[in-house]
Design an enzyme around this catalytic site. Sequence first.
Site, mmCIF file in Angstrom:
data_model
loop_
_atom_site.group_PDB
_atom_site.id
_atom_site.type_symbol
_atom_site.label_atom_id
_atom_site.label_comp_id
_atom_site.label_asym_id
_atom_site.label_seq_id
_atom_site.Cartn_x
_atom_site.Cartn_y
_atom_site.Cartn_z
ATOM 1 N N ALA B 15 -79.885 64.961 -93.622
ATOM 2 C CA ALA B 15 -81.188 65.123 -94.262
ATOM 3 C C ALA B 15 -81.141 66.158 -95.379
ATOM 4 O O ALA B 15 -82.086 66.904 -95.592
ATOM 5 C CB ALA B 15 -82.235 65.507 -93.222
ATOM 6 N N GLY B 19 -79.459 62.301 -98.567
ATOM 7 C CA GLY B 19 -80.117 61.492 -97.540
ATOM 8 C C GLY B 19 -81.606 61.355 -97.800
ATOM 9 O O GLY B 19 -82.169 60.256 -97.695
ATOM 10 N N PHE B 119 -74.264 76.779 -118.667
ATOM 11 C CA PHE B 119 -73.392 76.885 -117.497
ATOM 12 C C PHE B 119 -71.971 76.634 -117.969
ATOM 13 O O PHE B 119 -71.755 75.884 -118.928
ATOM 14 C CB PHE B 119 -73.800 75.807 -116.481
ATOM 15 N N GLN B 240 -62.648 73.212 -103.741
ATOM 16 C CA GLN B 240 -62.851 74.387 -104.601
ATOM 17 C C GLN B 240 -62.930 75.674 -103.779
ATOM 18 O O GLN B 240 -63.667 75.728 -102.792
ATOM 19 C CB GLN B 240 -64.163 74.252 -105.376
ATOM 20 N N HIS B 242 -63.531 79.968 -104.215
ATOM 21 C CA HIS B 242 -63.871 81.132 -105.045
ATOM 22 C C HIS B 242 -62.916 82.253 -104.656
ATOM 23 O O HIS B 242 -62.633 82.436 -103.465
ATOM 24 C CB HIS B 242 -65.305 81.586 -104.794
ATOM 25 N N LEU B 252 -70.028 84.900 -100.734
ATOM 26 C CA LEU B 252 -69.490 85.080 -102.071
ATOM 27 C C LEU B 252 -69.779 86.482 -102.608
ATOM 28 O O LEU B 252 -70.900 86.971 -102.495
ATOM 29 C CB LEU B 252 -70.189 84.051 -102.966
ATOM 30 N N GLU B 255 -68.406 86.859 -109.313
ATOM 31 C CA GLU B 255 -67.409 87.279 -110.304
ATOM 32 C C GLU B 255 -67.946 88.410 -111.184
ATOM 33 O O GLU B 255 -67.178 89.130 -111.821
ATOM 34 C CB GLU B 255 -67.012 86.071 -111.173
ATOM 35 N N ARG B 286 -60.223 81.523 -111.976
ATOM 36 C CA ARG B 286 -60.414 81.557 -110.517
ATOM 37 C C ARG B 286 -59.144 81.220 -109.750
ATOM 38 O O ARG B 286 -58.824 81.867 -108.764
ATOM 39 C CB ARG B 286 -61.494 80.553 -110.112
ATOM 40 N N HIS B 353 -65.391 76.564 -100.803
ATOM 41 C CA HIS B 353 -66.757 76.377 -101.260
ATOM 42 C C HIS B 353 -67.211 74.920 -101.302
ATOM 43 O O HIS B 353 -68.295 74.597 -100.828
ATOM 44 C CB HIS B 353 -66.893 77.005 -102.648
ATOM 45 N N ARG B 398 -65.005 70.100 -109.665
ATOM 46 C CA ARG B 398 -66.436 69.874 -109.951
ATOM 47 C C ARG B 398 -66.970 70.936 -110.906
ATOM 48 O O ARG B 398 -66.633 72.104 -110.785
ATOM 49 C CB ARG B 398 -67.229 69.942 -108.647
#
Lengths: 82, 587
Positions: B15, B19, B119, B240, B242, B252, B255, B286, B353, B398
């Site tokens: 959910a 979903g 980003f 991935q 970090h 986390l 950075e 990274r 991550h 990603r």
Amino acid sequence: MDAAEELRRLRWQCRRGMLELDLLFSRFLDACYSGLSSEDKSDLLRLLNYQDQILQDWFFRAAVPADVRLRELVARIRSVHC
Amino acid sequence: MSLPKRRFDSLIIGAGGAGLNAALRLSAADARVAVVSKVFPTRSHTVAAQGGVNAALANVLPDDWHWHMFDTVKGSDYLGDQDAIEYMCREAIPTVYELEHAGVPFSRLDNGRIYQRAFGGMSQNFGGDQAARTCAAADRTGHAILHTLYQQNLRARTHFFDEFFAIDLLRDEEGAILGALVLEIETGAPLVIEAKTTLLATGGYGQVFRTTTNAFINTGDGMAMALRAGVPLQDMEFFQFHPTGVAGKGMLITEGARGEGGYLMNVRGERFMERYAPKALDLASRDVVSRAIATEVREGRGCGEEGDHVLLKLDHLGRDVVGRRLPGISEICRTFLGIDPAEEPIPVFPTAHYAMGGIPTDRLGRVVAPARHGPEEVVPGLYAAGECACVSVHGANRLGGNSLLDILVFGRAAGNDIIQFLKEKPNHRPLPDSAVEPALARLARWDRKGEGETVHAVKADLRKLMEDHCGVFRTEAVMAEGVDKLKALRERIDGVRLRDHSQTFNTARIEALELDNLVDVGMATLMSALYRQESRGAHSRVDFPKRDDANWMKHSLYFREGDRMDFKPVRTKPLTVESFPPKERVY
């Protein structure tokens, strides 16, 4: 409901969408559950009914619960170290 | 055995955003939809996504879905399927507007349009200037989306099975999926949910690693169910990490801490990044920083009693800088470590991550697997979307802002295709008793009593094993040893016994079922990582440091039966535009 079942129920309510909340609640249950009064348990259930983002704000001090008992409980959960 | 049974047009397991977006499409089209979630729906991990959703709305700077597509193909290190990426980037725009109309409170510009932030990895004009493409609802986009979708589903009368755990898929002899066996956590009672279609939307599996940002619920349940139903998992080697998570816990440490002048230190007090990246030092990319930390620990220069982490030093910055510029870090350190980062260094280790791999699907959300007539035959009645699926739009890596986008676009696509499926096949297929038996046997296995190992002990060993042998430091020898150890650990599962056999809220049993799932997805990850002899995106091998397009521009597939590996080609042909051929990935 016996104490063991109550703890199991609570433990599942402590499964959240954020790791930080998972860790805070699970270590609190491990360290403090046996010493909680029935009033404390009812406060904990009330706290667990809040949304994850609100809980995150309270635990990381972006906001403060208006309810005095919840404020104290949040401080108590934060103060458990392991 | 006579079991209670419920019938729906469509069953959705999970959910989160994928979903719930699929469920909303279906309920709005008057399909009877059941959503099964092991936790209350708004406690799904989507709630933790802060960043935002990429869509080329061009509200702040010029933009184009084709530029978004270029960035995503490049970001994927050319392993993403270009038809699915084109579809995602085009559909991003109507998807965001749909969410806006559903009530998601996106942050706004002064002119009232949706605010978009810059980003990393996002460009204008095919690799030109920085783009502003990420739509956000302040720093709580996932929360806003999840709550909006949940409320809309309640309005549309989606049927929720809250706190039900899915045991396994049900399938007939032809391999068609007929629903799932689920367990009501409150009562411990099994329930058969029979459905014409089943959508897996169970999210990621970061809990397979000791240090992860993922919540406790992220145990790869849907992926493991697919494996047990004979479906392979695709590209599982790509995970991935970090570089700086709180050691042993996973949260986390942004950075920004190193951006403000923080630096890493080993047990000898050496600023070790000088050896790995003499110019960029602690601000190297990274993967370089992650591997440097893992190398220091492997070579015995780690800190702490176990020598299993390094230290991030901030105390030289002064209390004022730490408190003012890094307040979030101070709170995390005080709350979880009982230390003040203005006085003491922070123990850190790379934290797992996001999973790029998962259940292979086409761009309509249909699960596809190799069969008699080719590598991508549809598994009848089975769909997957979100982090548990591999469509594949992220390929080997990603980009920020593309994960929420993935769950929303492909949840919606799956919902749309299911509507079509239900029109064409309006009747349930027969559900033989034999289809339920394997799932019941899996459940009954945990009723065995007697002495044995604990779930907790085996899980802790699994997570440490995965961190040591399939984390950021990957070589043939390290991973081959890991596979042997994991096979041995898998044998230990048979000797694990539960101490608690109660029915009501038996969370120990749920954790045991989750452990089964983690072992299966762990093996998929380790085998796939050992198999791929190149470095691409998030999969970085010390012994094969270069990308090798001639031999490895292909998707890996892991099958549970016989721990078998296979592969299939990358779909390099987009839907309407020219392909982006592979190039060196430089930013």
